[in-house]
Design an enzyme around this catalytic site. Structure first.
Site, PDB file in Angstrom:
ATOM      1  N   HIS A 199      -1.103  -1.102  14.835  1.00  0.00           N
ATOM      2  CA  HIS A 199      -1.303   0.220  14.277  1.00  0.00           C
ATOM      3  C   HIS A 199      -2.748   0.451  13.833  1.00  0.00           C
ATOM      4  O   HIS A 199      -3.053   1.505  13.253  1.00  0.00           O
ATOM      5  CB  HIS A 199      -0.337   0.445  13.095  1.00  0.00           C
ATOM      6  CG  HIS A 199      -0.643  -0.395  11.880  1.00  0.00           C
ATOM      7  ND1 HIS A 199      -0.932   0.180  10.647  1.00  0.00           N
ATOM      8  CD2 HIS A 199      -0.736  -1.722  11.689  1.00  0.00           C
ATOM      9  CE1 HIS A 199      -1.161  -0.769   9.766  1.00  0.00           C
ATOM     10  NE2 HIS A 199      -1.053  -1.921  10.374  1.00  0.00           N
ATOM     11  N   ASP A 239       1.909  -6.837  13.811  1.00  0.00           N
ATOM     12  CA  ASP A 239       2.844  -6.026  13.002  1.00  0.00           C
ATOM     13  C   ASP A 239       4.015  -5.479  13.823  1.00  0.00           C
ATOM     14  O   ASP A 239       5.088  -5.203  13.269  1.00  0.00           O
ATOM     15  CB  ASP A 239       2.094  -4.832  12.389  1.00  0.00           C
ATOM     16  CG  ASP A 239       1.268  -5.219  11.169  1.00  0.00           C
ATOM     17  OD1 ASP A 239       1.570  -6.238  10.539  1.00  0.00           O
ATOM     18  OD2 ASP A 239       0.309  -4.490  10.865  1.00  0.00           O
ATOM     19  N   ASP A 269      -3.590  -8.696   5.177  1.00  0.00           N
ATOM     20  CA  ASP A 269      -2.395  -9.537   5.009  1.00  0.00           C
ATOM     21  C   ASP A 269      -2.327 -10.605   6.110  1.00  0.00           C
ATOM     22  O   ASP A 269      -1.575 -11.572   5.988  1.00  0.00           O
ATOM     23  CB  ASP A 269      -1.104  -8.700   4.957  1.00  0.00           C
ATOM     24  CG  ASP A 269      -0.991  -7.651   6.040  1.00  0.00           C
ATOM     25  OD1 ASP A 269      -2.023  -7.209   6.577  1.00  0.00           O
ATOM     26  OD2 ASP A 269       0.147  -7.260   6.358  1.00  0.00           O
ATOM     27  N   HIS A 312       0.794  -1.229   0.000  1.00  0.00           N
ATOM     28  CA  HIS A 312       0.000   0.000   0.000  1.00  0.00           C
ATOM     29  C   HIS A 312       0.834   1.291   0.000  1.00  0.00           C
ATOM     30  O   HIS A 312       0.743   2.136   0.874  1.00  0.00           O
ATOM     31  CB  HIS A 312      -1.111   0.004   1.060  1.00  0.00           C
ATOM     32  CG  HIS A 312      -0.728  -0.216   2.504  1.00  0.00           C
ATOM     33  ND1 HIS A 312       0.283   0.450   3.136  1.00  0.00           N
ATOM     34  CD2 HIS A 312      -1.275  -1.014   3.446  1.00  0.00           C
ATOM     35  CE1 HIS A 312       0.346   0.075   4.396  1.00  0.00           C
ATOM     36  NE2 HIS A 312      -0.584  -0.818   4.611  1.00  0.00           N
ATOM     37  N   GLU A 371      -6.045  -6.502   9.524  1.00  0.00           N
ATOM     38  CA  GLU A 371      -5.638  -6.104   8.173  1.00  0.00           C
ATOM     39  C   GLU A 371      -5.475  -7.365   7.327  1.00  0.00           C
ATOM     40  O   GLU A 371      -5.034  -8.410   7.822  1.00  0.00           O
ATOM     41  CB  GLU A 371      -4.350  -5.264   8.205  1.00  0.00           C
ATOM     42  CG  GLU A 371      -4.120  -4.559   6.882  1.00  0.00           C
ATOM     43  CD  GLU A 371      -3.129  -3.387   6.946  1.00  0.00           C
ATOM     44  OE1 GLU A 371      -2.483  -3.182   7.983  1.00  0.00           O
ATOM     45  OE2 GLU A 371      -3.023  -2.679   5.910  1.00  0.00           O
ATOM     46  N   HIS A 421       5.451 -10.178  10.446  1.00  0.00           N
ATOM     47  CA  HIS A 421       6.297  -9.991   9.253  1.00  0.00           C
ATOM     48  C   HIS A 421       7.756 -10.124   9.680  1.00  0.00           C
ATOM     49  O   HIS A 421       8.147  -9.597  10.725  1.00  0.00           O
ATOM     50  CB  HIS A 421       6.155  -8.581   8.666  1.00  0.00           C
ATOM     51  CG  HIS A 421       4.776  -8.219   8.203  1.00  0.00           C
ATOM     52  ND1 HIS A 421       4.211  -8.738   7.075  1.00  0.00           N
ATOM     53  CD2 HIS A 421       3.872  -7.352   8.718  1.00  0.00           C
ATOM     54  CE1 HIS A 421       2.999  -8.203   6.908  1.00  0.00           C
ATOM     55  NE2 HIS A 421       2.764  -7.377   7.892  1.00  0.00           N
ATOM     56  N   TYR A 450      10.208  -0.130   8.345  1.00  0.00           N
ATOM     57  CA  TYR A 450       8.855  -0.542   8.732  1.00  0.00           C
ATOM     58  C   TYR A 450       8.298   0.435   9.778  1.00  0.00           C
ATOM     59  O   TYR A 450       7.162   0.910   9.665  1.00  0.00           O
ATOM     60  CB  TYR A 450       8.882  -1.971   9.291  1.00  0.00           C
ATOM     61  CG  TYR A 450       7.497  -2.551   9.417  1.00  0.00           C
ATOM     62  CD1 TYR A 450       6.914  -3.230   8.344  1.00  0.00           C
ATOM     63  CD2 TYR A 450       6.754  -2.400  10.575  1.00  0.00           C
ATOM     64  CE1 TYR A 450       5.628  -3.738   8.439  1.00  0.00           C
ATOM     65  CE2 TYR A 450       5.478  -2.901  10.679  1.00  0.00           C
ATOM     66  CZ  TYR A 450       4.917  -3.576   9.609  1.00  0.00           C
ATOM     67  OH  TYR A 450       3.641  -4.063   9.704  1.00  0.00           O
ATOM     68  N   HIS A 481      -4.827  -9.129  14.442  1.00  0.00           N
ATOM     69  CA  HIS A 481      -4.909  -7.899  13.626  1.00  0.00           C
ATOM     70  C   HIS A 481      -5.751  -8.190  12.392  1.00  0.00           C
ATOM     71  O   HIS A 481      -5.535  -9.202  11.725  1.00  0.00           O
ATOM     72  CB  HIS A 481      -3.474  -7.492  13.253  1.00  0.00           C
ATOM     73  CG  HIS A 481      -3.357  -6.273  12.415  1.00  0.00           C
ATOM     74  ND1 HIS A 481      -4.275  -5.251  12.423  1.00  0.00           N
ATOM     75  CD2 HIS A 481      -2.394  -5.893  11.533  1.00  0.00           C
ATOM     76  CE1 HIS A 481      -3.883  -4.311  11.584  1.00  0.00           C
ATOM     77  NE2 HIS A 481      -2.756  -4.684  11.029  1.00  0.00           N
TER      78      HIS A 481
HETATM   79 FE1  FEO Z   1      -1.203  -3.969   9.526  1.00  0.00          FE
HETATM   80 FE2  FEO Z   1       0.777  -6.484   8.399  1.00  0.00          FE
HETATM   81  O1  FEO Z   1      -0.786  -5.502   8.533  1.00  0.00           O
END
Ligand code: FEO
Length: 400
Positions: free
Chosen positions: A148, A167, A86, A28, A84, A228, A195, A82
């Site tokens: 986040h 994250d 991903d 993104h 999101e 990640h 990051y 989370h």
């Molecule tokens: Fe906030 Fe890795 O997604």
């Protein structure tokens, strides 16, 4: 290790079953030059539990890794740290394909998962202090709102001291290795900083608050397993990433000046070089970034440990030049702190770019030292000397 896409055992009862996205180059709007991983973890309690998932297109890779350890049908719980996509994107298919009893998430996580996927009654809300008993394994929950997203939370596997941090403490880095100590220290420092700068910088006060509060949870952390990048497991590495987060959240200014610019006919480029020369002569270190070939996410990464931001833009149609406007809009959202700033640029007739840039920097709370230097068409020797003076002025402020 004869299966394609096998799991990696990371503790007595926990396996990494995520996916490696070697080809990811854009997350993104953040340039991910080294790809990424989506880390999912399998906890073998009596209720076998999947902690987070992967992007939908990596569903098969995740399932293959799970299958290398257990029959996926044995999974009964999902913990979604989370929402999101991903990390949550594969949840609907897991729920559809397997006999999942519950999906645990924070209050905002339940809301977000329903708004994304309409998962309904299978969702169960957990809050800070709650414990999820998996039978022989316990996950305690710490909500980390706005780190986040509003839904974000940590889950801590008490018996083995593993903090699943979503994250937080992660990085976009696709590697065959799963542990921080197996990787080049400079690369992991750079990618973790990148990051932080691109995902968390504007949330630094909340990061500091969490770091200050963390000891009160009395967690005996043996491993930090983010969603990640690599897992942190050596005591020194765990302390190192926590220290880095404090350093980046505090964003103490240094003598480094970041100069960004774009140019139409090389005039603003000449002014940028003169500004940089003044900075260097004044004792600053300089990162000169022509936006023709520099990505916005790299600019923000350089700002993480900077003391100044100097912005050069031609005026185009009475506005800031498009590449500069793009980067400044991105910088504005990430709210870097403790910077002094200045603008400069060449123009043809009206020359509004520096005025717009000064106003924008003030909006970001950058301490704008002086009115921007603008020059009509090609800079003269005097104009370049004025740019050099501007560099010296900024250096005086940031060089101790
Ligand atoms: Fe906030 Fe890795 O997604």
């Amino acid at each position: 290790m004869n299966n394609a896409f096998s799991a990696l055992k990371i503790s007595d009862k926990v396996y990494w079953v995520g996916a490696i996205d070697w080809g990811l180059r854009n997350f993104h709007g953040y340039k991910t030059s080294r790809g990424s991983t989506y880390n999912a973890f399998l906890v073998l309690g009596e209720k076998v539990t999947l902690i987070d998932t992967v992007k939908p297109k990596f569903y098969d890779e995740m399932m293959s890794r799970i299958r290398s350890v257990i029959d996926p049908a044995d999974i009964k719980y999902i913990v979604s740290n989370h929402s999101e996509m991903d990390h949550s994107g594969a949840i609907p298919q897991v729920v559809r394909d397997l006999n999942i009893e519950k999906v645990f998430a924070s209050p905002k996580g339940v809301e977000a998962l329903n708004e994304h996927f309409a998962l309904g009654d299978i969702l169960e809300t957990v809050k800070t202090g709650d414990k999820i008993s998996l039978g022989g394994a316990t996950l305690s929950i710490i909500e980390t709102r706005m780190l986040h997203w509003p839904d974000s939370m940590f889950s801590f596997y008490e018996e083995e001291g593993i903090l699943f941090s979503n994250d937080a403490f992660g990085m976009h880095l696709a590697t065959a290795e799963r542990y921080a100590e197996e990787l080049d220290p400079w690369i992991i420092r750079y990618e973790a900083a990148k990051y932080y700068a691109n995902i968390l910088l504007h949330l630094s006060p909340i990061v500091l608050n969490l770091l200050n509060k963390l000891p009160s949870f009395n967690l005996d952390i043996k491993m930090i397993a983010p969603d990640h990048g690599p897992i942190w497991r050596r005591p020194n590495d765990i302390q190192m990433i926590l220290d880095w987060y404090r350093e980046w959240a505090e964003q103490k200014p240094t003598r480094k000046a970041v100069v960004i610019y774009d140019t139409m006919w090389e005039s603003t480029a000449k002014m940028a070089a003169a500004v940089a020369d003044g900075l260097i002569c004044g004792g600053a270190t300089v990162e000169l970034m022509p936006l023709e070939g520099t990505h916005r996410s790299d600019v923000v990464t350089e700002l993480l440990d900077a003391g100044a931001l100097l912005v050069g833009s031609p005026t185009m149609n009475n506005q800031i030049y498009p590449t500069v406007a793009d980067v400044m809009n991105y910088v504005k959202g990430l709210k870097p702190k403790n910077l002094v700033g200045a603008s400069f640029g060449s123009h043809g007739w009206s020359g509004e770019a520096t005025k717009h840039l000064d106003a924008m920097m003030k909006e970001i709370n950058i301490d704008v030292l002086d009115e921007g230097i603008k020059h009509k068409y090609v800079p003269t020797k005097d104009a370049l000397m004025a740019c050099r003076e501007l560099g010296l002025l900024v250096a005086k402020r940031i060089v101790q």
